[in-house]
Structures are given as structure tokens and as C-alpha cells.
Scaffold this active site. Sequence first.
Site, PDB file in Angstrom:
ATOM      1  N   MET A 197       0.802  -1.228   0.000  1.00 43.67           N
ATOM      2  CA  MET A 197       0.000   0.000   0.000  1.00 43.67           C
ATOM      3  C   MET A 197       0.834   1.275   0.000  1.00 43.67           C
ATOM      4  O   MET A 197       0.321   2.339  -0.312  1.00 43.67           O
ATOM      5  CB  MET A 197      -0.926   0.026   1.220  1.00 43.67           C
ATOM      6  CG  MET A 197      -0.224   0.237   2.539  1.00 43.67           C
ATOM      7  SD  MET A 197      -1.347   0.680   3.895  1.00 43.67           S
ATOM      8  CE  MET A 197      -1.753   2.377   3.460  1.00 43.67           C
ATOM      9  N   TYR A 198       2.109   1.206   0.351  1.00 44.75           N
ATOM     10  CA  TYR A 198       2.924   2.417   0.405  1.00 44.75           C
ATOM     11  C   TYR A 198       3.130   2.959  -1.007  1.00 44.75           C
ATOM     12  O   TYR A 198       3.872   2.391  -1.811  1.00 44.75           O
ATOM     13  CB  TYR A 198       4.286   2.144   1.054  1.00 44.75           C
ATOM     14  CG  TYR A 198       4.222   1.676   2.490  1.00 44.75           C
ATOM     15  CD1 TYR A 198       3.094   1.902   3.277  1.00 44.75           C
ATOM     16  CD2 TYR A 198       5.296   1.021   3.080  1.00 44.75           C
ATOM     17  CE1 TYR A 198       3.039   1.479   4.600  1.00 44.75           C
ATOM     18  CE2 TYR A 198       5.249   0.598   4.405  1.00 44.75           C
ATOM     19  CZ  TYR A 198       4.117   0.821   5.157  1.00 44.75           C
ATOM     20  OH  TYR A 198       4.063   0.399   6.459  1.00 44.75           O
ATOM     21  N   GLY A 199       2.430   4.055  -1.297  1.00 40.39           N
ATOM     22  CA  GLY A 199       2.495   4.633  -2.635  1.00 40.39           C
ATOM     23  C   GLY A 199       1.856   3.757  -3.687  1.00 40.39           C
ATOM     24  O   GLY A 199       2.202   3.857  -4.867  1.00 40.39           O
ATOM     25  N   LYS A 253       3.782  -6.284   3.273  1.00 42.09           N
ATOM     26  CA  LYS A 253       2.472  -6.523   3.879  1.00 42.09           C
ATOM     27  C   LYS A 253       1.373  -6.567   2.828  1.00 42.09           C
ATOM     28  O   LYS A 253       1.524  -6.013   1.734  1.00 42.09           O
ATOM     29  CB  LYS A 253       2.153  -5.423   4.898  1.00 42.09           C
ATOM     30  CG  LYS A 253       3.250  -5.128   5.889  1.00 42.09           C
ATOM     31  CD  LYS A 253       2.841  -4.043   6.879  1.00 42.09           C
ATOM     32  CE  LYS A 253       4.035  -3.422   7.554  1.00 42.09           C
ATOM     33  NZ  LYS A 253       4.828  -2.565   6.660  1.00 42.09           N
TER      34      LYS A 253
END
Length: 337
Positions: free
Chosen positions: A52-54, A79
Site C-alpha cells: 500500500m505504500y504509494g 504486507k
Amino acid sequence: MKQRFLGRTGLRVSELCFGAMMFGSGADETTSHRMLDTFTEAGGTFIDTADMYGRGVSEEVLGRWLKGRRRDELVIATKVFSSMGDAPNAGGLSRKHILSAVDASLRRLGTEYIDLYQTHVWDATTPIEETLSTLDTLVTAGKVRYLGASNHSPAQLQKALDVARARGWEPYSCLQPLYNLLARESEWELLPLSAAEGVGVIPYSPLQGGWLSGKFRRSMAAPPEGARGSGAWRERNTEETWRVVDVLLEVADETGRTPSQVALRWLLQRPGVTAPIVGARSVEQLTDNLGCVEWELTSEQQERLTSASARPLPYPYDVLAYYPGREPRSGPRTDFS
């Protein structure tokens, strides 16, 4: 940098984990790669990111850095859970999403396997048996080496461990909770549970968005401009917070260390903690954080920080703190042996 075992596993990880959340957003790719070089040159081997990061950008930036490096010398964690698109099954912990998400993460990271694959949050809409059986197949297939969880309640973590044990599936070997001098709720149940079950603990936000970095001072009338934790000014601008910050600054003065280094050192010396996750926007920020290793707080300094950050226990922990024939404890239990 020392190496520690991750829970009861035979996997060794560096005592600090480098969090890649800022890659491609708070830090451009060149800076991100320089920080990775700095971290590994200091002996760091453990790197954590998330799909989900970016929306995958962090994994891509990390993947391009991994090319040409000795992959087996590093422990790469990512994750799964958050929505990666607009389709109905683009998020969550269903079998469909996990199988799609792990392949997408492997492509972005440019690697054949993920060392630590973590469920980013509990999924109340998917049966835990579906999630855990799917994760077990990833380990069997060699796509994933170890499993972890983040943002789980004690009951949720215990249930996941019990179901995996009963079914003979690969269990969670690691927990990634919020834990720092200003957020010690994990001590009430999550840390004792992790210690009892042999689960490693890698706390995120060890500096509470900069509140424990020295940027925030009691004398301020407003938060420092640009600080990550500025949005929590109304919530954090309390006597409880300033009491902790005051002692943190005192100990930093005594040790000749920065407040960030002291706050991280406190975590490194806490029972049950494997490796705090340090994030950074610049090489200078990361270098400062790396200064928390190769020295120790005295027992008196550790206790002062622990006492300053202790808060009244809510029910039922306040009742459970009373032991027959003993005086009540004044703060959260800290002996997890």
C-alpha cells in the site's frame, strides 16, 4: 549492528529494521537508495515495506535497489491487506486477493521470495481459516519464508495462532504493533502474549511521528512546521506528553545523545522487542537514528523514562494489577518473562 532471532524462529534479523514507507513519496528514489546503502553499510539487514505504500511505489523503489545485491544476505518484509485498485476483490485477506497481491509484490520487488509476509490489519470480513490456509500455501510454495501480523488485537492474534496450531499451518512468527514511549498499550497484553507464544515484535512509529525526536518542546505554542506529527498537536499537547518529552530531553543531555537515539534505545532495551522499525526522509535523519546502537541506557535512565511514560491503567488491567498480599503496581507490567 547486532543480529537477533525473530521470535522462536531460526531467522536472524538486524536489531533495527529500516521502514521503507517514505520511498517514492517523502524521499525520492536517489535519496531512498542512498539511505538503503547507509543502512546496510551500518550492518542493517532487515527492511520493511508494504504494497500500500504509494500503491506499490515503495516496493518498486526497493526492488530496483535490490538488483545486483546479494539477496540472501537481506531480510525483506512486506504486507498485504489494503486495496490496490477499484475492483471488489482488490483488498482484504481473501484467498483471491492474497494470491494476486503476493505475485504483484514479488514482481515489484524483483525477487523470487519474500522473507516476511505480513497481514497489515485484521480482516473482519474474511474467515481466519481462509486467510491462514492461503498464507500456509505460500510458505509451502516457497514464495514466502515466514508470516507476520500487524495491527491485531490480543484476541485476534491469539485466535490466529490457535487456529494455525490446530490445523498444522504455518503460524505468525512476528507482530508489528504501534509501540513507543507515548504509546505503551501493547504492554498490556500484546507483548506478554508474543513472548509466551514465541512471536517476535517489530514496533512501528518508534518516535511517534517525530514527537520523540526533539522537534516538539513544551515551550511551543504551535507545532513545528512540516513535522509529521503536527496533525496530532491537539491530541498530544498534554501534560502527559510533555512529562515524557521533558525526561527524554534530560536523558539525552546526560548521555550526549539525541532524543531520537534515546527513545529508540529505550525500545531496544524493552523486554520482548526484536527490532524497532526506523523510517527516514533523508540520509542525515537515518544516520541520527542509527546512533541508537552500540551503547546502553543505564538501568536508572531506563527506569526514569519508563516511569515518566507510565499512565493509569484502564479496567480490567487496573484490577489485575493488584496481587494478593502486595501493593498495587503503579504502571503497566514490564516483566514479560
